[in-house]
Design a protein around this motif. Structure first.
Motif, PDB file in Angstrom:
ATOM      1  N   LEU A   9       0.982  -1.014   0.277  1.00 18.04           N
ATOM      2  CA  LEU A   9       0.310   0.345   0.233  1.00 18.04           C
ATOM      3  C   LEU A   9       0.729   1.576   0.109  1.00 18.04           C
ATOM      4  N   GLY A  10       2.011   1.441  -0.901  1.00 19.12           N
ATOM      5  CA  GLY A  10       2.578   2.660  -1.343  1.00 19.12           C
ATOM      6  C   GLY A  10       1.672   3.744  -2.103  1.00 19.12           C
ATOM      7  N   ALA A  11       2.046   4.666  -3.089  1.00 14.14           N
ATOM      8  CA  ALA A  11       0.784   5.314  -3.261  1.00 14.14           C
ATOM      9  C   ALA A  11       0.523   4.786  -4.470  1.00 14.14           C
ATOM     10  N   MET A  12       1.038   3.146  -5.207  1.00 11.61           N
ATOM     11  CA  MET A  12       0.688   3.131  -6.429  1.00 11.61           C
ATOM     12  C   MET A  12      -0.314   1.861  -5.876  1.00 11.61           C
ATOM     13  N   ASN A  31      -0.010  -4.703   4.239  1.00  5.03           N
ATOM     14  CA  ASN A  31       1.318  -3.775   3.776  1.00  5.03           C
ATOM     15  C   ASN A  31       1.847  -3.803   4.939  1.00  5.03           C
ATOM     16  N   ARG A  32       3.020  -3.631   4.870  1.00  2.00           N
ATOM     17  CA  ARG A  32       4.285  -4.052   5.782  1.00  2.00           C
ATOM     18  C   ARG A  32       4.548  -3.158   6.862  1.00  2.00           C
ATOM     19  N   SER A  33       3.782  -2.100   6.851  1.00  2.00           N
ATOM     20  CA  SER A  33       4.016  -1.099   8.129  1.00  2.00           C
ATOM     21  C   SER A  33       1.827  -0.531   7.709  1.00  2.00           C
ATOM     22  N   LYS A  36      -0.746   2.280   7.087  1.00  5.13           N
ATOM     23  CA  LYS A  36      -0.786   2.889   5.244  1.00  5.13           C
ATOM     24  C   LYS A  36      -2.379   2.232   5.089  1.00  5.13           C
ATOM     25  N   VAL A  65       4.833  -3.813  -4.864  1.00  4.08           N
ATOM     26  CA  VAL A  65       5.797  -3.283  -3.924  1.00  4.08           C
ATOM     27  C   VAL A  65       7.340  -2.377  -4.622  1.00  4.08           C
ATOM     28  N   LEU A  66       7.041  -1.883  -3.926  1.00  2.40           N
ATOM     29  CA  LEU A  66       8.837  -1.621  -4.001  1.00  2.40           C
ATOM     30  C   LEU A  66       9.491  -2.437  -5.326  1.00  2.40           C
ATOM     31  N   ALA A  70      11.087  -7.838  -2.282  1.00  2.00           N
ATOM     32  CA  ALA A  70       9.735  -7.089  -1.815  1.00  2.00           C
ATOM     33  C   ALA A  70       8.988  -7.972  -2.166  1.00  2.00           C
ATOM     34  N   ASN A  92       7.080  -3.168 -10.555  1.00  2.00           N
ATOM     35  CA  ASN A  92       8.454  -2.921 -11.710  1.00  2.00           C
ATOM     36  C   ASN A  92       9.507  -3.674 -11.476  1.00  2.00           C
ATOM     37  N   ILE A 117       2.713  -0.828 -14.850  1.00  2.00           N
ATOM     38  CA  ILE A 117       2.222   0.380 -15.099  1.00  2.00           C
ATOM     39  C   ILE A 117       2.338   1.242 -15.443  1.00  2.00           C
ATOM     40  N   VAL A 119       1.423   4.374 -15.826  1.00  2.84           N
ATOM     41  CA  VAL A 119       1.311   5.700 -14.997  1.00  2.84           C
ATOM     42  C   VAL A 119       1.462   6.229 -13.757  1.00  2.84           C
ATOM     43  N   PRO A 121       0.008   7.108 -10.215  1.00  2.00           N
ATOM     44  CA  PRO A 121      -1.303   6.832  -8.971  1.00  2.00           C
ATOM     45  C   PRO A 121      -2.259   7.320  -9.142  1.00  2.00           C
TER      46      PRO A 121
HETATM   47  N1  FVH Z   1       4.313   5.496  -8.432  1.00  2.00           N
HETATM   48  C1  FVH Z   1       4.733   5.607  -9.517  1.00  2.00           C
HETATM   49  O1  FVH Z   1       4.704   6.957 -10.268  1.00  2.00           O
HETATM   50  C2  FVH Z   1       4.923   4.549 -10.429  1.00  2.00           C
HETATM   51  C3  FVH Z   1       4.120   4.440 -11.457  1.00  2.00           C
HETATM   52  C4  FVH Z   1       4.452   3.028 -12.661  1.00  2.00           C
HETATM   53  C5  FVH Z   1       4.651   1.504 -10.885  1.00  2.00           C
HETATM   54  N2  FVH Z   1       5.651   2.264 -10.785  1.00  2.00           N
HETATM   55  C6  FVH Z   1       5.996   1.009  -9.394  1.00  2.00           C
HETATM   56  O2  FVH Z   1       4.923   0.218  -8.583  1.00  2.00           O
HETATM   57  C7  FVH Z   1       5.387   0.384  -7.457  1.00  2.00           C
HETATM   58  C8  FVH Z   1       5.353   0.534  -6.459  1.00  2.00           C
HETATM   59  O3  FVH Z   1       5.506   1.831  -6.701  1.00  2.00           O
HETATM   60  P1  FVH Z   1       4.697   3.349  -5.243  1.00  2.00           P
HETATM   61  O4  FVH Z   1       4.994   4.160  -5.808  1.00  2.00           O
HETATM   62  O5  FVH Z   1       3.734   2.771  -4.304  1.00  2.00           O
HETATM   63  O6  FVH Z   1       6.066   3.137  -4.334  1.00  2.00           O
HETATM   64  P2  FVH Z   1       6.179   3.437  -2.627  1.00  2.00           P
HETATM   65  O7  FVH Z   1       5.115   4.427  -2.353  1.00  2.00           O
HETATM   66  O8  FVH Z   1       7.505   3.553  -2.062  1.00  2.00           O
HETATM   67  O9  FVH Z   1       5.776   2.109  -2.089  1.00  2.00           O
HETATM   68  C9  FVH Z   1       6.231   1.039  -2.064  1.00  2.00           C
HETATM   69  C10 FVH Z   1       5.272  -0.189  -1.025  1.00  2.00           C
HETATM   70  O10 FVH Z   1       6.650  -1.810  -0.902  1.00  2.00           O
HETATM   71  C11 FVH Z   1       6.460  -2.160  -0.009  1.00  2.00           C
HETATM   72  N3  FVH Z   1       7.830  -2.486   0.599  1.00  2.00           N
HETATM   73  C12 FVH Z   1       9.381  -2.400   0.106  1.00  2.00           C
HETATM   74  N4  FVH Z   1       9.986  -3.109   0.175  1.00  2.00           N
HETATM   75  C13 FVH Z   1       9.172  -3.955   1.107  1.00  2.00           C
HETATM   76  C14 FVH Z   1       9.731  -4.689   1.746  1.00  2.00           C
HETATM   77  N5  FVH Z   1      11.268  -5.170   2.070  1.00  2.00           N
HETATM   78  N6  FVH Z   1       9.275  -6.127   2.363  1.00  2.00           N
HETATM   79  C15 FVH Z   1       7.479  -5.583   2.709  1.00  2.00           C
HETATM   80  N7  FVH Z   1       7.714  -4.546   1.434  1.00  2.00           N
HETATM   81  C16 FVH Z   1       7.992  -3.990   1.306  1.00  2.00           C
HETATM   82  C17 FVH Z   1       6.517  -0.545   1.087  1.00  2.00           C
HETATM   83  O11 FVH Z   1       5.356  -0.826   2.003  1.00  2.00           O
HETATM   84  P3  FVH Z   1       5.969   0.185   3.550  1.00  2.00           P
HETATM   85  O12 FVH Z   1       7.410   0.921   3.434  1.00  2.00           O
HETATM   86  O13 FVH Z   1       4.826   0.938   3.496  1.00  2.00           O
HETATM   87  O14 FVH Z   1       5.866  -1.191   4.537  1.00  2.00           O
HETATM   88  C18 FVH Z   1       5.668   0.238  -0.426  1.00  2.00           C
HETATM   89  O15 FVH Z   1       3.969  -0.949   0.220  1.00  2.00           O
HETATM   90  C19 FVH Z   1       7.110   0.310  -7.899  1.00  2.00           C
HETATM   91  O16 FVH Z   1       7.707  -1.062  -7.961  1.00  2.00           O
HETATM   92  C20 FVH Z   1       6.989   1.154  -8.900  1.00  2.00           C
HETATM   93  O17 FVH Z   1       8.028   1.438  -9.732  1.00  2.00           O
HETATM   94  C21 FVH Z   1       4.541   3.032  -9.642  1.00  2.00           C
END
Ligand code: FVH
Length: 292
Positions: A9-12, A31-33, A36, A65-66, A70, A92, A117, A119, A121
């Protein structure tokens, strides 16, 4: 109406879960955290305390996720729960990472679709949203209607590696443009010219140049390179002027240097009278091996 789980549950991931909720699907999130998940819970999502519980609830599990390490570590915590589900990985990564994760997920009895993806979020679920998919056609067809909640789907083919390959190719084109724009901005700023003042001109030039891409692509695919009005020798000289002019303006030439090097290499190889399509083969590793 489908039972969908969103892992990450990051931004995307948040935007994806909101889009599924907006279409009336039953959505479970993890989500890990955990904090969110709060806004999504308020919008009707169920929160799972573990990946295992999140997977138990669904037919379709979307992972976003990132990075792949992960994604893999998340799925490994609930490998026993995967059988019979379809995992759609929208994280990605690279083509080989996709093939490896597909084999691992399939080995645990689940179908695997890979996605890219294209585009940000805030555009998810809107008319510009477009997502690349690859993997078993039957799985895609089965979940296509549900996945439409996220945006327009473009199914590429059976091999999981195809979506990330297209994804990286499209992003390479985009980052090339961003790099060029940042260099342009640095040049303009070196004389204190507001970047916004020149940006309509940059836009106009780029729009015109985008129009030549289909013809360039045909030439690359067919290996035929007609003699153009804008040839590589002329463009190499122009690129050299960008390098020299940038140094004069105390702007780092790092971004443009490799582009000049490719063109110059092409001229050295006798491709000076041709256009940029003739340079594409020089980027393959086998072409470098031929040079050594
Ligand atoms: N945002 C964008 O513009 C782009 C558009 C195109 C596609 N990308 C890809 O989408 C993937 C996720 O991107 P995101 O924007 O959601 O990224 P963040 O907001 O930074 O969230 C990262 C999430 O990943 C979780 N995470 C990171 N490391 C771990 C781990 N070791 N174990 C479990 N979860 C992990 C993180 O969790 P938390 O920090 O909230 O606990 C977030 O949920 C990415 O591949 C882009 O390239 C987005």
């Amino acid at each position: 109406m489908s039972h969908v789980t969103v892992l990450g549950l990051g931004a995307m991931g948040t935007a994806l879960a909101e889009a599924f909720l907006a279409q009336g699907h039953i959505v479970t999130v993890w989500n890990r955290s955990p904090h969110k998940a709060q806004a999504l819970i308020e919008h009707g999502a169920a929160h799972a305390a573990s990946v295992q519980a999140a997977l138990y609830a669904c037919d379709l599990a979307v992972v976003c996720v990132l990075d792949y390490p992960a994604a893999r570590s998340i799925l490994e915590t609930a490998a026993g729960q995967l059988a019979g589900k379809t995992v759609v990985n929208l994280t990605n990564g690279t083509p080989s990472q996709a093939r490896e994760l597909a084999a691992w997920v399939n080995g645990h009895g689940a179908d695997y679709l890979e996605g890219g993806i294209m585009v940000t979020p805030e555009l998810i679920a809107g008319p510009e949203a477009f997502i690349l998919y690859s993997g078993p056609q039957t799985s895609y067809a089965h979940h296509e209607e549900t996945l439409k909640a996220l945006g327009n789907g473009a199914y590429i083919g059976e091999d999981a590696a195809l979506a990330p390959l297209y994804d990286l190719a499209l992003l390479a084109a985009m980052f090339g443009m961003f790099g060029g724009f940042l260099h342009a901005a640095a040049l303009l700023s070196s004389e204190k010219i507001p970047v916004a003042q020149a940006t309509p001109m940059i836009e106009s030039l780029l729009h015109a140049m985008v129009g030549v891409l289909p013809q360039t692509a045909e030439e690359i695919d067919s290996g035929t390179h007609p003699q153009p009005t804008s040839n590589n020798r002329m463009m190499t000289a122009g690129l050299k002027n960008i390098l020299d002019g940038s140094r004069d303006q105390r702007v780092r030439p790092d971004l443009i240097q490799p582009v000049w090097a490719l063109f110059d290499h092409g001229v050295q190889k006798g491709l000076g009278d041709l256009d940029i399509s003739a340079l594409a083969p020089l980027l393959t590793e086998s072409a470098h091996a031929d040079d050594t």
